[in-house]
Design a protein around this motif. Sequence first.
Motif, PDB file in Angstrom:
ATOM      1  N   TYR A 160       9.798   8.526  -6.144  1.00 55.38           N
ATOM      2  CA  TYR A 160       8.239   9.044  -5.598  1.00 55.38           C
ATOM      3  C   TYR A 160       7.486   9.300  -5.908  1.00 55.38           C
ATOM      4  O   TYR A 160       6.289   9.953  -5.419  1.00 55.38           O
ATOM      5  N   ARG A 214       6.823  12.912  -0.388  1.00 53.26           N
ATOM      6  CA  ARG A 214       7.129  11.708  -1.994  1.00 53.26           C
ATOM      7  C   ARG A 214       7.857  12.128  -2.452  1.00 53.26           C
ATOM      8  O   ARG A 214       7.822  11.587  -3.507  1.00 53.26           O
ATOM      9  N   GLU A 228       6.351   5.430  -9.260  1.00 53.37           N
ATOM     10  CA  GLU A 228       6.872   5.311  -9.059  1.00 53.37           C
ATOM     11  C   GLU A 228       5.874   4.204  -7.345  1.00 53.37           C
ATOM     12  O   GLU A 228       5.117   5.121  -6.902  1.00 53.37           O
ATOM     13  N   ARG A 229       5.379   2.601  -7.817  1.00 55.83           N
ATOM     14  CA  ARG A 229       3.957   2.247  -6.955  1.00 55.83           C
ATOM     15  C   ARG A 229       4.334   1.877  -5.814  1.00 55.83           C
ATOM     16  O   ARG A 229       3.317   1.414  -5.574  1.00 55.83           O
ATOM     17  N   GLY A 230       6.112   1.480  -5.585  1.00 55.86           N
ATOM     18  CA  GLY A 230       5.950   0.663  -4.014  1.00 55.86           C
ATOM     19  C   GLY A 230       5.306  -1.222  -4.641  1.00 55.86           C
ATOM     20  O   GLY A 230       6.109  -2.104  -3.733  1.00 55.86           O
ATOM     21  N   TYR A 231       5.391  -1.067  -5.561  1.00 56.24           N
ATOM     22  CA  TYR A 231       4.940  -2.753  -5.947  1.00 56.24           C
ATOM     23  C   TYR A 231       6.108  -2.902  -7.352  1.00 56.24           C
ATOM     24  O   TYR A 231       6.297  -1.652  -8.700  1.00 56.24           O
TER      25      TYR A 231
END
Length: 476
Positions: free
Chosen positions: A240, A406, A244-247
Motif C-alpha cells: 500500500y 496503508r 500500489e494505486r488500486g488499479y
Amino acid sequence: PDDVEIPSTLDGPLQGAVEDLVAQHLAALQGKDVDHAAVVVIEVATGAIRAWVGSGDLGADDGHVDGAKAMRSPGSTLKPFLYGLAFEAGGTPADLLADIPKAYRTSHGTWTPSNYSGRFHGPVRAREALACSFNVPAVVLLEQVGVSTLSDRLEVIGLGPPERPAHYGLGLILGDVEVSLDKLTNAYAGLARGGVLLPTRTLERDPAGEGTRFLQPQAAWWVTDILSDPVARLQAFGRYGPLERGYPVAAKTGTSTGFRDNWTVGYTTDWAVGVWVGNFDGRPMGDVSGVTGAGPLWASVMDRVTGGVSAPFPETLAASRTPICALSGLAAGPSCPISVEEWLTDPPRGCDWHTPTCDIAWPSEYAAWAAESGPSSGCTRDGAVAIASPGPGATFYIDPRLPAERQRVPLRANAPAGASEAQWRVDGALIGSVGRPFEVLWRPATSGMHRVELEVDGRAAVPVQVWIGGTENEVD
C-alpha cells in the motif's frame, strides 16, 4: 505572421495540473535539500507527450535547466530491460538468482556488490529479485546476459551508453551510465506496448512514427506482470505504498549513489509517467529515495492522468500458471511447505530441496549463506504449523508521508487441515486471534527488530524476526 498557431501535443489542463502537483510536492520535501523535479507523461498508443515539466521553479538561479532532458544516473530503473533480455533468452520469472556475497575483479580492484538494505537473501526467484530491486541478483544476471548485449539493447531504445560497454562493466545495471527522463519514460512506454518503441510526438500535425520491436511480447509481458505485482515487492516495499494505486499499473523506482537522483517510472495500458527528483547542481538530497522522493509525485500524476481507472494488462498466450516451490522455484512437491503459482512455458522438474524429514537440501553455492542466515524448513506436516509470511529477516519500511493504515504487513500462516484458530503476537503483544485463512495485517508503530510469533490451536510455530526501517533506509 504573428497569429500562426502550431498545436502541440500537450494537454493544457493536464499540463497545468502536473505543474501544480510538482510545486506541491517540492513544498512537501522542504527540509530534505531537494530543489527540483521533472515529469513526463506519454500517451502509449500514439507516443504523444501530453505533459512535460522540466523544472519545478523557473525563477531559481538554475531553474531554466530542463530536467526532462538532463542526463542523470538512472539508479535501478534499467533493471527491467535486463530481465526482459533474460526472459527473451529462455529464462522465466521462476528462475533462481544467487543473492549471496560475491567478489568481482575490476580494473580498479575487487568489487563486492551489495543490496540497498545491506542484506543478502540467498536464492531469489527472478520475480522477487526484480520487484524488490535487489542489486546483487541483477549483477549476477548481467554477468549471464552480457554487458555488451544489454548495452546494444539499450542503444535500440535510446538509452545507449556513450562509452563502450567495457567502460561500465557490471556496474552498468546499477546506474553507472546516464540517461534522460524523456528517453527513459518512452522506453517504459515501449514495455506498455509489449516491447515496441515509438518515437515521441510533440506536435499534433506530426504523424505517428513506425514502431521498433526491442523485446519479444512474452518477455515484455513478464516484465510488466512483475512490475505490477505488489506481493512480489512486499519483502522490500511492504504493501500500500505509492507504487500500489488500486488499479493495474506497473512501476519501478531508482536512486543513484549518494542520493543525487531518484526516479519513479511506470505505466498502464494507456499512459507512461516518469518522474525525476533531485538537484540540478548534483548536490545530494537528504536521504530521499525513489519511493519517497519521486514515488508520491509519480502516484499523484498517475492518478490524475488515469482518473484512478485502468484496463488490466493483457496476458501472454504462451505460458500457464504452474505451482512451484516458493524457495527453489521448482515444481512444488509434497514436502514443499509453501508453494506459489508462476507463469511458465514448460513444467519444471520437481523440487528436490525439501525432504520428507523436513530438512532443506541446500545446493552447495548456498551452503555458507544458509548456515549463517538461511530460513528454517517451515515444515507443516505431522500437525506442525509455520509462519508463511513474513520470512525470517524480512525488511519493511515506514514512510511517514503515507497514511499509517496503508502501511501494514500481512502475517500469514501455514497450518494443518482441521485447524481452527490462530493467534499472532509481535514482541509478545497479541495482534489478533483469527480463523482461516489465519491472516492478519500488522501495522508497525516503531522501527527496529521485531519478533513475530504464531500459535495455531495451541501449537507454536518457529518465531521469525523482521526489521522495520524508516525512510532513511528506504529501498530504491
